[in-house]
Design a protein around this motif. Structure first.
Motif, PDB file in Angstrom:
ATOM      1  N   MET A  19      -1.141  -2.835 -27.207  1.00 44.36           N
ATOM      2  CA  MET A  19      -1.974  -2.734 -28.403  1.00 44.36           C
ATOM      3  C   MET A  19      -3.235  -1.910 -28.134  1.00 44.36           C
ATOM      4  O   MET A  19      -3.608  -1.031 -28.916  1.00 44.36           O
ATOM      5  N   ASP A  32      -4.201   1.596 -29.834  1.00 49.12           N
ATOM      6  CA  ASP A  32      -5.441   1.621 -30.607  1.00 49.12           C
ATOM      7  C   ASP A  32      -6.317   2.796 -30.175  1.00 49.12           C
ATOM      8  O   ASP A  32      -6.826   3.561 -30.995  1.00 49.12           O
ATOM      9  N   TYR A  73       0.532  -1.911 -34.737  1.00 47.77           N
ATOM     10  CA  TYR A  73       0.242  -0.856 -33.757  1.00 47.77           C
ATOM     11  C   TYR A  73       1.482  -0.060 -33.358  1.00 47.77           C
ATOM     12  O   TYR A  73       1.395   0.847 -32.541  1.00 47.77           O
TER      13      TYR A  73
END
Ligand code: SF4
Ligand code: SF4
Ligand code: SF4
Ligand code: SF4
Lengths: 662, 123
Positions: free
Chosen positions: A416, A420, A452
């Motif tokens: 994640m 990101d 994501y």
């Protein structure tokens, strides 16, 4: 002659279904000295205990036998009940007719026969019981916590806040442990250092806490309430009182080839070093293996640079001896060695890394200042593959049989965080199962997938191959699609299994604390006493007991602290009076007993004895009653039969055997 | 038949945790209709006839990669071989006797092939 009462418990149907309890009571009644015998549904209930107490008072019983479950369950209960009725608690014997009889037999006739034999043995023993009185020992009101990671820090803080002194012994130059190396923490993604360093500072500043960093426990003696511990304070080669922590010395050091432990070896450090910016204590340490001065006698640049003359090449290790009432093991974990996982190319390719290494690569204070690059050429990766369960849940000698528990969540976190920060990187995760029990954990994992766009694939990676163009080729199963995938990737991250820190085994030996086959410390009871070791006065905190994440570690650390506080609150502890004692007229002072005593409870003294009218001085074994655990090893080792265990004398045991063979 | 396969192979298919590492590793994947982890599962569930009929049975190259890498020590290759053996024995194609080996020895024959032949053709 004793007046003995026998009480046969049904334990509901646990015993009564396989043992004819009234027949056992009737048979007991026939034994010499038995003046009362009865059976009842639940002896341990209030009514059952009352029945025992009434019989003691009304019949003037001098000893009782309870035929019931294992003494581990209710010996204490029945002793207490007897004591309340005025009987010495050591005049109580238990015949275990549940675990050792009803539970292992199917045939009622056989079961009853055996139960009667066990009852007879206990009656024979109680005839020879003598009232025993427990001595008392004072409690040293200070605790020792071994390990200065989040587990140790939290335990120490909680104990200290309750007003007791605590020492933390940490083997590396700073406290903080593994948590200090982490970038973000799941499932809320707060920065690990931001939540840890205030706790480190609190621990260092606490008036009740004393830190021994770069130190190791060398010797442990004593017993609950009264441990004596030797701590080896390794020579840092720095005078702590003088050093201001300016760090100038570390910038001048020309020895720069040692792998930096804090960055998992992804960069190098100097021989004189401070592990990281927020290290506590914030003073350097000279790694003597790497220091040019220690190798050749030359250099000494740091000494020349230090403005306050804090560097002392002649400093020696120091042994500090301190007394403690309780000891907490908080030795933590390490990742397993990946040497034998050749199929993943970990040893060959710098772009195959462990998750802990990735933490450092993602961390702003790490070797790349938080920029994610391929270690081989510092280029930006385009594709990344995560492999879960590396070394966990396996059977072979290179793997651990258990689930390391934290990897599913940190892998989701890593995936994640990468998506990101760098939405252009494709992230694939190969898993066997995704295990996310825990508050907000599954939601977190789903976010990685749904928000994501992390590509989760059910299946393992078979092998990783290095290619000519410097990229990696991953061959993997996609079981749900029935495919074998070949993926080009730039980096492979291995969710490496964790294992107890290697210092734990040695420590367990010193503490006589038990471990499981994986070297995790064993708890006294897996459900009901999860933070205590079976060794009295030794408590467990954090991953040294089993894999766990930070919230669980902190919770367990607090629980261990509560147990320690409960112990240190007491002024005195009752000893176990069932200890060894040498008969002076038989002891020849041969030293056999002290050699076998696992607790070091036996010393020798020159004493005057009167034997058959002759007065002479002899060397005699003396048992320290507070240290003796009543294991009985010495009684077997003694060649002259001088050593005997109170409450378990040779005579008593032979009487039991005779009763069974009669 | 399932029991016979398990007896010959010494494999306990219940140990498999369906991680797919065997199949991920298998160099013969493309040629197979049933892949190593499926062999394990199908034998476990007594679905033997499709295996006996399938060409997959002869695709295995006995490289032992699956056996080497399986985290649970399942040994899928042994299972595949056991299914082969069952089929061979049923068809009476039991051609090799230990006493014949000496005359058939060919120095260029890999040892592995000899061992495999022994396992397949003798009881
Ligand atoms: S040893 Fe001297 S130079 Fe090095 S940090 Fe301490 S005060 Fe500064
Ligand atoms: S009974 Fe065990 S602990 Fe006690 S003195 Fe003997 S050997 Fe040591
Ligand atoms: S032994 Fe057979 S099934 Fe196993 S990996 Fe090799 S070719 Fe595939
Ligand atoms: S590698 Fe072993 S455990 Fe994994 S699917 Fe294959 S046989 Fe099952």
């Amino acid at each position: 002659m004793q007046k003995i009462g026998v009480f046969v418990c049904w334990c509901g149907s646990n015993i009564a279904a396989t043992v004819d309890v009234s027949q056992v009571a009737a048979a007991a009644k026939e034994e010499p000295g038995v003046v009362f015998a009865s059976d009842y549904a639940y002896m341990c209930s209030e009514a059952g205990q009352l029945m025992i107490q009434n019989a003691i008072r009304e019949k003037g019983l001098t000893g009782i036998v309870i035929c019931s479950c294992s003494p581990r369950m209710h010996e204490a209960t029945f002793r207490k009940a007897a004591q309340a009725a005025g009987l010495n608690p050591y005049m109580v014997e238990i015949a275990n007719i549940r675990e050792q009889c009803s539970w292992i037999h199917k045939n009622k006739e056989e079961g009853t026969k055996k139960a009667i034999l066990l009852a007879k043995a206990a009656i024979a023993k109680v005839h020879l019981n003598e009232p025993l009185t427990a001595g008392e020992t004072p409690v040293t009101k200070r605790a020792l916590v071994i390990g200065g990671g989040i587990a140790g820090i939290q335990t120490a803080l909680d104990i200290a806040d309750a007003g007791f002194e605590v020492d933390i012994v940490e083997k590396s130059p700073t406290i903080g442990g593994k948590m200090a190396q982490l970038d973000k923490t799941f499932p809320t993604l707060d920065c690990s250092a931001c939540i840890l360093t205030p706790k480190m500072v609190d621990a260092a500043a606490h008036e009740k806490i004393r830190l021994f960093t770069y130190s190791e426990v060398e010797k442990v003696k004593g017993f609950v309430g009264n441990f004596t511990v030797d701590i080896r304070k390794k020579a840092r080669s720095i005078l702590e009182e003088k050093c201001t922590g300016c760090g100038v010395c570390t910038t001048k050091c020309p020895s720069r080839k040692t792998g930096n432990e804090f960055n998992e070896g992804l960069d190098n450090r100097t021989a004189i070093y401070i592990p990281f910016a927020q290290a506590i204590p914030n003073i350097p340490t000279i790694d003597r293996e790497a220091c040019i001065h220690f190798k050749t006698g030359k250099c000494g640049l740091c000494q020349k640079t230090c403005g306050v003359g804090a560097i002392d090449f002649d400093q020696q290790d120091e042994i500090i001896t301190r007394n403690y009432g309780a000891i907490v093991a908080a030795t933590g974990f390490q990742t397993i060695s990946l040497e034998r996982f050749d199929e993943f190319q970990y040893s060959k390719s710098p772009d195959v890394i462990t998750s802990l290494e990735l933490e450092r690569l993602m961390n702003a204070a790490g070797p790349t200042k938080g920029e994610l690059v391929k270690p081989s050429n510092r280029e930006h990766p385009k594709d990344m593959v995560f492999i879960q369960c590396v070394g966990s849940r396996g059977e072979s000698c290179r793997e651990k049989s258990y689930c390391s528990k934290i990897c599913c969540m940190y892998t989701a976190k890593h995936a994640m965080m990468i998506r990101d920060k760098y939405p252009d990187i494709n992230v694939h995760v190969f898993y066997i199962d995704v295990r996310t029990p825990g508050k907000n954990f599954d939601e977190f994992y789903r976010r990685a997938v749904e928000d994501y766009g992390v590509d989760y694939r059910k299946g393992m990676v078979g092998k990783v191959m290095e290619q000519k163009d410097g990229r990696l080729l991953v061959q993997a199963s996609d079981l749900l699609n029935g495919q074998q995938l070949l993926l080009q990737t730039d980096m492979v991250v291995l969710a490496t299994a964790i294992e107890p820190d290697k210092s734990a085994r040695n420590l367990a030996t010193m503490l006589t604390a038990s471990m499981d086959t994986n070297d995790f410390f064993t708890e006294a009871h897996p459900k009901l006493r999860p933070v205590e070791s079976p060794t009295a006065g030794v408590f467990l905190s954090g991953t040294c007991q089993g894999p766990k994440d930070i919230p669980e570690t902190v919770a367990q650390a607090g629980a261990a602290a509560a147990k320690v506080i409960g112990l240190l609150c007491r002024d005195k502890l009752l000893n176990n009076p069932q200890v060894a004692q040498a008969k002076e007229r038989l002891c020849s002072g041969c030293s056999n007993c002290s050699k076998v005593c696992p607790y070091g409870a036996i010393d020798y003294e020159e004493r005057e004895v009167l034997d058959h009218g002759v007065r002479e001085t002899r060397r005699l074994a003396m048992v320290n009653e507070a240290v003796c655990q009543g294991c009985g090893a010495c009684t077997v080792a003694c060649p002259s039969g001088a050593m005997d265990l109170k409450g378990f004398t040779v005579k008593q045991i032979m009487a039991e055997v005779d009763a069974i063979c009669r | 038949m399932r029991e016979e396969i398990l007896r010959i192979s010494g494999v306990n298919p219940s140990k498999c945790m369906k991680c797919g590492k065997c199949t991920a590793t298998c160099p013969a994947f493309e040629k197979m209709e049933y892949h190593p982890h499926q062999f394990v599962d199908m034998v476990k569930n007594n679905q033997i006839s499709p295996l006996l009929e399938s060409e997959s049975l002869y695709c295995c190259m006995t490289c032992l990669a699956c056996e080497e890498r399986c985290p649970r020590g399942v040994k899928p290759q042994k299972l595949i071989e056991a299914v082969q053996v069952i089929k061979l024995r049923a068809s009476g194609a039991n051609r090799l006797k230990p006493q014949d080996v000496a005359e058939r020895l060919d120095p260029s024959l890999p040892q592995q092939a000899l061992m495999a032949a022994f396992r397949k053709y003798s009881r």
